[in-house]
Design a protein around this motif. Structure first.
Motif, short mmCIF file in Angstrom:
data_model
loop_
_atom_site.label_atom_id
_atom_site.label_comp_id
_atom_site.label_asym_id
_atom_site.label_seq_id
_atom_site.Cartn_x
_atom_site.Cartn_y
_atom_site.Cartn_z
N CYS A 225 0.91 -1.29 0.00
CA CYS A 225 -0.22 0.11 0.00
C CYS A 225 0.93 1.32 -0.08
N ALA A 227 -0.52 4.40 0.07
CA ALA A 227 -1.25 5.57 0.68
C ALA A 227 -1.67 6.36 -0.38
N CYS A 228 -2.35 5.99 -1.53
CA CYS A 228 -2.52 6.89 -2.55
C CYS A 228 -3.97 7.56 -2.40
N GLY A 229 -4.86 6.93 -1.73
CA GLY A 229 -5.91 7.22 -1.53
C GLY A 229 -7.19 6.70 -2.63
N ALA A 248 -7.90 2.66 3.39
CA ALA A 248 -6.36 2.76 3.62
C ALA A 248 -6.15 2.56 5.08
N CYS A 291 -7.25 -0.44 -6.81
CA CYS A 291 -5.87 -0.30 -6.25
C CYS A 291 -4.64 -0.73 -7.43
N PRO A 292 -3.86 0.45 -7.08
CA PRO A 292 -2.85 0.38 -8.39
C PRO A 292 -1.88 -0.61 -7.62
N ILE A 295 -3.74 -4.67 -4.40
CA ILE A 295 -4.54 -5.34 -3.07
C ILE A 295 -5.99 -5.33 -3.40
S1 SF4 Z 1 -5.91 1.89 -3.38
FE1 SF4 Z 1 -4.37 0.42 -2.76
S2 SF4 Z 1 -2.39 1.44 -2.68
FE2 SF4 Z 1 -4.00 2.89 -2.62
S3 SF4 Z 1 -4.38 3.61 -0.46
FE3 SF4 Z 1 -6.02 2.02 -1.08
S4 SF4 Z 1 -4.90 -0.25 -0.49
FE4 SF4 Z 1 -3.44 1.71 -0.35
#
Ligand code: SF4
Ligand code: FES
Length: 311
Positions: A225, A227-229, A248, A291-292, A295
């Motif tokens: 992860c 933490a891109c949001g 997240a 999710c890039p 995940i």
């Molecule tokens: S989209 Fe994926 S990488 Fe981005 S904050 Fe959510 S879990 Fe993390």
């Protein structure tokens, strides 16, 4: 030189300038940013300002990323256009926006994947503005490349807006502090009591955290992860983090709860066993789609919710 073009249709936003408190403002007024401080997330206000839609037609190749296109616009067409990025290759998570209504990263989205045929001709005024209904007219500096979009070489239109679920700061830049605040509250670092030791001269002793491959597999995928949001922007419950701490934050919490080296799993589960924690997740699973880092956020949510409830 390329002979194909793409139209980037950008939802723009310019915040209203802050009042000059040195001239007439009360000396007792609380000083704060228009977005509130990070410690007052529940009272966070949406900034006010001018909002409009602007079309940019630029030369582009199908394999170009949307970030490439925005950098071209910034450098050659309109230096006032604001967006955020850092690494440029899907590692830092700083450039999450909405593309065609879907939260994703600018730097990994290509023109050929996201450009869609333009159904209608672009309607712009003499200055290149395409005004949305109810939006204020803007006198911001702007320019529009006047490449002919109707010459048959257009790759299509890509619609861009700031990441949903967060207050917009300017153009494509969202204020992601609500997410970062939630992450910080859940102590996103390894806590391992009794493992750190010091030598006689007070220095940290060399030590090893031993794990077997099965223990590593329990949480390793979650360390991806960034933490891109994107998952937060996809979540219909999150919307700024007041009612739900967000996927997240739960991913980061789960990452340490599942780490055999961490000794605070019980406290971590207490921290998310709240009305705005796992109880707020409605299992919509919209968070899983984009999710890039690959995940399956919805599945991870499901597992951590079950783990907290079954203890
Ligand atoms: S989209 Fe994926 S990488 Fe981005 S904050 Fe959510 S879990 Fe993390
Ligand atoms: S710029 Fe770093 S992830 Fe896109």
């Amino acid at each position: 030189m390329t002979n194909t073009t793409v139209t980037l249709r950008v939802n723009r936003f310019a915040p209203r300038p802050e009042r000059n408190r040195d001239r007439g403002g009360s000396p007792f007024a609380r000083k704060s940013s228009p977005f509130g401080s990070s410690s007052e997330a529940p009272a966070r206000r949406r900034p006010r300002g001018k909002q409009w839609t602007q079309d940019y037609v630029i030369e582009a190749r199908p394999e170009d990323t949307v970030l490439d296109c925005l950098l071209t616009i910034k450098r050659t067409v309109d230096p006032t256009l604001a967006f955020r990025y850092s690494c440029g290759h899907g590692m830092c998570g700083s450039d999450a926006v909405s593309i065609n209504g879907t939260p994703t990263l600018l730097c990994t989205a290509t023109v050929k994947d996201w450009a869609k045929p333009a159904n209608t001709a672009v309607q712009t005024d003499d200055e290149g503005f395409r005004h949305t209904e109810g939006a204020d007219a803007s006198d911001e500096a702007s320019s529009l490349n006047d490449t002919d979009d109707a010459n048959g070489s257009s790759l299509g239109v890509i619609e861009l807006a700031a990441l949903p679920g967060f207050p917009v700061q300017r153009d494509l830049i969202a204020d992601i502090d609500p997410m970062l605040d939630q992450l910080k509250k859940l102590k996103p670092a390894l806590q391992a009591d009794g493992v750190l030791a010091t030598t006689k001269d007070g220095k940290v002793d060399v030590f090893e955290y031993l794990q077997n491959p099965d223990q590593l597999a329990q949480y390793e995928r979650l360390t991806n992860c960034i933490a891109c949001g994107v998952c937060e922007g996809s979540c219909p419950v999150f919307a700024g983090g007041d009612a739900f701490i967000g996927p997240a934050a739960l991913i980061w919490s789960s990452r340490f709860i599942n780490d055999s080296r961490d000794t605070k799993a019980a406290e971590r589960m207490d921290a998310i066993d709240t009305a705005d924690g796992v109880a707020a997740c409605q299992s919509v699973r919209a968070c899983s789609r984009q999710c890039p880092r690959g995940i399956d956020v919805g599945e991870e949510m499901w597992q951590i919710v079950a783990k907290v409830r079954e203890r």
